[in-house]
Design an enzyme around this catalytic site. Structure first.
Site, PDB file in Angstrom:
ATOM      1  N   ASP A   2       0.819  -1.202   0.000  1.00 42.68           N
ATOM      2  CA  ASP A   2       0.000   0.000   0.000  1.00 42.68           C
ATOM      3  C   ASP A   2       0.859   1.261   0.000  1.00 42.68           C
ATOM      4  O   ASP A   2       1.929   1.292   0.603  1.00 42.68           O
ATOM      5  CB  ASP A   2      -0.904  -0.011   1.236  1.00 42.68           C
ATOM      6  CG  ASP A   2      -2.090   0.910   1.093  1.00 42.68           C
ATOM      7  OD1 ASP A   2      -2.494   1.182  -0.047  1.00 42.68           O
ATOM      8  OD2 ASP A   2      -2.604   1.355   2.128  1.00 42.68           O
ATOM      9  N   ASN A  50     -10.542  -3.313  -6.453  1.00 42.17           N
ATOM     10  CA  ASN A  50      -9.809  -2.318  -7.242  1.00 42.17           C
ATOM     11  C   ASN A  50     -10.477  -1.966  -8.562  1.00 42.17           C
ATOM     12  O   ASN A  50     -10.105  -0.987  -9.216  1.00 42.17           O
ATOM     13  CB  ASN A  50      -8.378  -2.805  -7.521  1.00 42.17           C
ATOM     14  CG  ASN A  50      -7.471  -2.697  -6.316  1.00 42.17           C
ATOM     15  OD1 ASN A  50      -6.445  -3.377  -6.240  1.00 42.17           O
ATOM     16  ND2 ASN A  50      -7.828  -1.855  -5.351  1.00 42.17           N
TER      17      ASN A  50
END
Length: 222
Positions: A2, A50
């Protein structure tokens, strides 16, 4: 992995630049993992959530995936690394899915290390699919309901055949699992670091292994 977007934003760069730098970090971490004798390294590359991102960012990610498969596959195979996919990569474009399938097939016999990449993966969906698969086997008379135990569930997960999960590392200061390997992480050690993924390198990974080695794992025994 991340922090790619925040890394790029802090430098006035497009998000794609953060993803490219993040891919370089993945190469460094894979190398460090191999040197440390890690049996299996799993990278969460693209979650089932996503797809909510802008289309141009998704296209950039898919293009980056194809580029690195094309560039790194030979080296992975030469170094004895087996590639395994978690999730449903068939949802990607035909070209991307074909490249992934060919990479998996080419490295299938390698035994030095496994690189598992989570693509279009979500742990809740993985568990749902496992439950459906086991229910179908019961309906077909292959097994009885009483045969469904932890071993049966683990055998129906995307990670079937992989070693138990020991350590989960999340970068960028976030303190949650975000639908990643929820079943598998039941007794794993969790490590949350502030470093943005594009700045996470081999030294950071080795530090994470040292932190893991210093923990006492009791598995509820005492």
């Amino acid at each position: 992995m991340d922090g790619n977007g925040r890394w790029a934003k802090a430098r006035g760069l497009p998000r794609a630049a953060g993803h490219r730098q993040g891919a370089e970090s993945a190469r460094k971490v894979l190398r460090a993992a191999g040197e440390a004798g890690v049996e299996c390294l799993t990278l969460y590359a693209f979650s089932s959530e996503n797809w909510r991102r802008p289309e141009d960012e998704i296209n950039d990610l898919m293009g980056l995936l194809r580029f690195y498969i094309g560039r790194e596959l030979g080296a992975l195979h030469k170094e004895g690394i087996r590639l395994k996919i978690l999730g449903d990569h068939s949802a990607f474009s035909a070209e991307t899915a074909r490249m992934v399938d060919e990479a998996v097939e080419r490295t299938a016999a390698n035994t030095r290390m496994t690189l598992a990449i989570a693509l279009n993966y979500g742990s809740r969906l993985e568990l749902t699919n496992a439950a459906r698969a086991l229910a179908a086997r019961v309906a077909a008379g292959e097994i009885g309901a009483d045969d469904i135990d932890e071993t049966a569930i683990e055998g129906a997960l995307d990670t079937a055949g992989l070693p138990p999960l020991d350590l989960v590392i999340r970068t960028s200061g976030e303190h949650r699992l975000s639908n990643f390997l929820l079943w598998q992480a039941a007794y794993a050690e969790l490590l949350f670091v502030d470093t943005l993924w594009p700045d996470f390198d081999g030294d950071e990974f080795r530090s994470a292994l040292q932190a893991f080695a210093g923990r006492e794992r009791r598995f509820g025994g005492r």
